[in-house]
Write an enzyme that holds these catalytic residues in place. Structure first.
Site, PDB file in Angstrom:
ATOM      1  N   CYS A 133      39.579  -2.529  24.076  1.00  0.00           N
ATOM      2  CA  CYS A 133      41.101  -2.224  23.201  1.00  0.00           C
ATOM      3  C   CYS A 133      41.966  -3.028  23.188  1.00  0.00           C
ATOM      4  O   CYS A 133      42.538  -3.376  24.142  1.00  0.00           O
ATOM      5  CB  CYS A 133      41.360  -1.015  23.805  1.00  0.00           C
ATOM      6  SG  CYS A 133      42.912  -0.446  22.992  1.00  0.00           S
ATOM      7  N   CYS A 136      45.552  -2.115  23.425  1.00  0.00           N
ATOM      8  CA  CYS A 136      46.032  -1.843  24.875  1.00  0.00           C
ATOM      9  C   CYS A 136      46.162  -2.967  25.743  1.00  0.00           C
ATOM     10  O   CYS A 136      46.974  -3.188  26.729  1.00  0.00           O
ATOM     11  CB  CYS A 136      45.041  -0.998  25.593  1.00  0.00           C
ATOM     12  SG  CYS A 136      44.254   0.313  24.528  1.00  0.00           S
ATOM     13  N   ASP A 137      45.293  -4.079  25.646  1.00  0.00           N
ATOM     14  CA  ASP A 137      45.297  -4.939  26.706  1.00  0.00           C
ATOM     15  C   ASP A 137      45.771  -6.449  26.213  1.00  0.00           C
ATOM     16  O   ASP A 137      45.420  -7.416  26.962  1.00  0.00           O
ATOM     17  CB  ASP A 137      43.770  -5.077  27.339  1.00  0.00           C
ATOM     18  CG  ASP A 137      43.646  -3.558  27.890  1.00  0.00           C
ATOM     19  OD1 ASP A 137      44.602  -3.170  28.473  1.00  0.00           O
ATOM     20  OD2 ASP A 137      42.244  -3.397  27.913  1.00  0.00           O
TER      21      ASP A 137
END
Ligand code: NDP
Length: 310
Positions: A133, A136-137
Site C-alpha cells: 500500500c 499508507c507507506d
C-alpha cells in the site's frame, strides 16, 4: 435471533458495529482470521483523520473494537465457515468454532487481501520495506530507491504516488506489455523518476532486517541479476475475501460483492456490504469506515421498514 450480525473486524465492520450498537441493535461481530483486518499489518498510520501523530495500526483497531464494545457490540474471535442467506432474512452464520447465529440483517465486511508473489521474505520483511500500500507507506521512503511489482493500474498508481517521495521508482513487470489503462501507463511513463524493468520476475528479496535489494530473473533470457532498493511494493492486485459468499450473493467478475447504486444493499434483501470486499476503487481505512457507517444505517432503516410492515 439477532437483529444484526456483522462479519469482519476491519474499519468497515467495526464502524458498522459502533453505529448498530448505538442504534440499540446489540450487534454480534465475528472478527475473522485477522482480528482488526489489514490495518493491523501496517505499522504507522498517518492518514486516518483525527490523529495528529502516526497511529499504530494494531492500536487503532483495538480502539475501534473497544469503542464498539463500550456501546454493547458483542465481538467474537472466530471465523465464519459458511452462511445461508434468504431474501428478507433470517440469515444463518455458521462459525468454524461450531456456533451458529441467526439474524435478520447481515453486514458483510470481510475485506480484501493483497496478492503477493508468495516469497518467504515478503512475510518476514512486511513493514520493514515490504508493503502492498503506497498510500499508507510511501512517506517512509523519502529520497530512497523503491521497486513496484506489477503492471496493472494499481502498479501505475502506486509508482506515481511513490515518485513524489522516493528518489527513484522501478516498476518490475513480468511481461513487456502493461495491463494498465493507457492513461495511467502514459502518466507513469512520462514521470522522470519512474523506470521500467520488462520481462522480469522477482525471485527473492535481499536483506535480513530491512529490504536492501531484490534478486531478479529475466523471463526471456533466464539471466539472474540483483538490484539495490529500500522498498518493495507488491501491486499484484487484491483478492476480495468473498469465498463463503460464492453462489449465495451476486459478485462481480473479480469476486467483489455487487452493491446497488450508491447504497450498501446487496442482491439479497437484508444483506449489506461494506469496505474492501465491495470496493476495489478506494480501499482506504477511512472510506471503509464510512461505508461501514452507511451499511449500518441502511440496515437500521431496512429493519425499521420491516417493523412498520408488521
Ligand atoms: P490487475 O489484476 O489489473 O493487475 C495485476 C498486475 O500484477 C498485472 O500486471 C499482473 O501481471 C501482475 N501479477 C499478478 N500476479 C503476478 C505474479 N505472480 N507475478 C508477477 N506479476 C503478477 O490488478 P490491479 O490492482 O492493478 O487492478 C485491479 C482493478 O482495479 C483493475 O480493473 C484496474 O483497472 C482497477 N484500478 C483502477 C485504477 C484507476 O482507474 N485509477 C487504480 C487501480 C486499480 P500480468 O499483466 O502479466 O497478468
Amino acid at each position: 435471533m439477532e437483529k444484526v450480525v456483522i462479519i469482519g473486524s476491519g474499519p468497515a465492520g467495526l464502524t458498522a458495529a459502533i453505529y448498530s450498537a448505538r442504534a440499540m441493535h446489540a450487534p454480534v461481530l465475528i472478527t475473522g482470521t485477522v482480528p482488526g483486518g489489514q490495518l493491523t499489518q501496517t505499522s504507522d498510520i498517518e492518514n486516518y483523520p483525527g490523529f495528529e501523530n502516526p497511529m499504530n495500526g494494531f492500536d487503532l483497531m483495538t480502539t475501534f473494537r473497544k469503542q464498539a464494545e463500550r456501546f454493547g457490540a458483542k465481538v467474537i474471535d472466530d471465523t465464519v465457515k459458511s452462511v445461508e442467506l434468504k431474501n428478507g432474512g433470517p440469515h444463518k452464520v455458521i462459525l468454524a468454532g461450531g456456533e451458529t447465529f441467526e439474524c435478520t440483517a447481515l453486514i458483510v465486511a470481510t475485506g480484501a487481501i493483497p496478492r503477493w508473489l508468495g516469497l518467504e521474505a515478503e512475510k518476514r520483511l512486511i513493514g520493514k520495506g515490504v508493503s502492498a500500500c503506497a498510500t499508507c507507506d510511501a512517506a517512509f521512503f523519502r529520497n530512497l530507491d523503491v521497486a513496484v511489482i506489477g503492471g496493472g493500474d494499481t502498479a501505475m498508481e502506486e509508482a506515481i504516488f511513490l515518485a513524489k517521495f522516493a528518489s527513484s521508482v522501478t516498476v518490475i513487470h513480468r511481461r513487456d506489455k502493461l495491463r494498465a489503462s493507457k492513461i495511467m501507463a502514459d502518466r507513469a511513463m512520462n514521470n522522470k523518476k519512474i523506470k521500467f524493468l520488462w520481462d522480469t520476475v522477482v525471485t527473492d528479496i535481499l536483506g535480513e532486517k530491512q529490504v536492501e535489494g531484490l534478486k531478479l530473473k529475466n523471463a526471456r533470457t533466464g539471466q539472474d541479476s540483483e538490484m539495490k532498493c529500500a522498498g518493495y511494493f507488491a501491486a499484484l492486485g487484491h483478492l476480495p475475501v468473498t469465498d463463503i459468499l460464492k453462489g449465495k450473493l451476486e459478485l462481480d467478475e473479480l469476486g467483489y460483492i455487487k452493491i446497488k447504486g450508491g447504497s450498501t444493499y446487496t442482491s439479497v434483501e437484508g444483506v449489506f456490504a461494506a469496505g474492501d470486499c465491495a470496493d476495489h476503487t478506494y480501499r482506504q481505512a477511512v472510506t471503509a469506515a464510512g461505508m461501514g457507517c452507511r451499511a449500518s444505517i441502511d440496515a437500521e432503516r431496512w429493519l425499521e421498514s420491516l417493523e412498520s410492515k408488521n
